[in-house]
Design an enzyme around this catalytic site. Structure first.
Site, mmCIF file in Angstrom:
data_model
loop_
_atom_site.group_PDB
_atom_site.id
_atom_site.type_symbol
_atom_site.label_atom_id
_atom_site.label_comp_id
_atom_site.label_asym_id
_atom_site.label_seq_id
_atom_site.Cartn_x
_atom_site.Cartn_y
_atom_site.Cartn_z
ATOM 1 C CB SER A 11 -58.147 92.349 110.125
ATOM 2 O OG SER A 11 -58.958 93.078 110.958
ATOM 3 C CB SER A 51 -46.543 103.006 120.796
ATOM 4 O OG SER A 51 -47.013 103.598 121.561
ATOM 5 C CE1 TYR A 108 -55.240 103.136 120.556
ATOM 6 C CE2 TYR A 108 -54.456 105.490 121.269
ATOM 7 C CZ TYR A 108 -54.509 104.444 120.622
ATOM 8 O OH TYR A 108 -53.734 103.987 119.217
ATOM 9 C CE LYS A 141 -52.333 101.966 121.281
ATOM 10 N NZ LYS A 141 -51.644 100.500 120.303
#
Length: 257
Positions: A11, A130, A144, A148
């Site tokens: 999006s 990633s 976060y 990853k």
């Protein structure tokens, strides 16, 4: 040769740019967006110049994941993600779980739905988005980065496990680009943060958001490698970030606790 490509998180940002350009080049793109308004907006954008199928995919919704998993793409691009700021000592566990549910577990569930058909035909590719945060660690973005780092481990394992079946696995590792994603992540903690109760005070992130790179550099790299037969396992941009990531890894072997 035209390929069928399913891209999550299409999006906005890298996903949107890559989806539209790949469709413009003649690929059969299935672009997934989190909400119905985003779906309709992306359909409107696509209608202006490209043919592209747009589906709803909330990675916290098992029905949405099952629907997306019914597609049979040549290339699966796992690009959706969230960033939640906060110290490890303070970040609410709800936010930790949501970060892993979206960035890791939802995508892993989608992978497991699609991979059997790739294995059966002995061809296909999975590309994980990633981050530079999958290689190094940014303080106050530890959760976060943890998601990853998990993606790096999953992608590396998949690469070895699926190679005998002719399936390629790769990562793309963006640095700090001006897509709005980093700005949202830097602001997200205000929903729960209380400076009077914090174990570790949050710093001012505003300076780190200055001079973010042009997202087109990463989009161009993704558009190049997603349909390609041969390319590097890891694609990191901006190019200067590569040296920073390598220096970080070298430092980890020599610094004191």
């Amino acid at each position: 040769m035209s390929q069928k490509i399913l891209i999550t998180g299409a999006s906005s940002g890298f996903g949107r740019g890559s989806a539209i350009e790949l469709a413009r080049q003649g690929h059969q793109v299935v672009a997934a967006a989190e909400t119905w308004p985003q779906v309709r907006g992306l359909r409107a954008d696509a209608a202006a110049g490209v043919e592209m199928e747009v589906i709803k995919l909330n990675l916290l919704d098992g029905i949405d994941i099952a629907h997306a998993g019914s597609f049979d793409p040549d290339v699966l691009v796992l690009n959706a993600g969230v960033m939640e700021g906060g110290s490890i000592a303070d970040i609410p566990m709800q936010r930790v779980r949501e970060s892993f549910d979206i960035n890791v577990f939802g995508h892993l569930q989608l992978v497991q739905a699609i991979l059997p058909r790739m294995v059966a035909r002995r061809s296909g590719k999975v590309v994980w988005t990633s981050s530079m945060g999958g290689i190094l660690v940014v303080p106050f973005l530890g959760i976060y980065c943890a998601t990853k780092h998990a993606i790096e481990a999953i992608a590396g394992s998949m690469k070895a496990e699926l190679a005998p079946f002719g399936i390629k696995v790769a990562t793309v590792n963006p640095g700090v680009f001006g897509t709005g994603f980093n700005d949202t992540g830097a602001e997200s903690f205000v929903q729960w943060y209380d400076a009077d109760k914090a174990v570790v005070p949050m710093p001012d992130f505003s300076g780190s958001l200055l001079d973010q790179a042009d997202p087109q550099e990463m989009i161009d790299a993704m558009v190049e490698i997603i349909p390609a037969d041969e390319h590097l396992y890891r694609t990191m941009r901006p190019l200067a970030t590569i040296d920073a990531a390598r220096q970080w890894q070298a430092t980890e072997w020599s610094q004191n606790a």
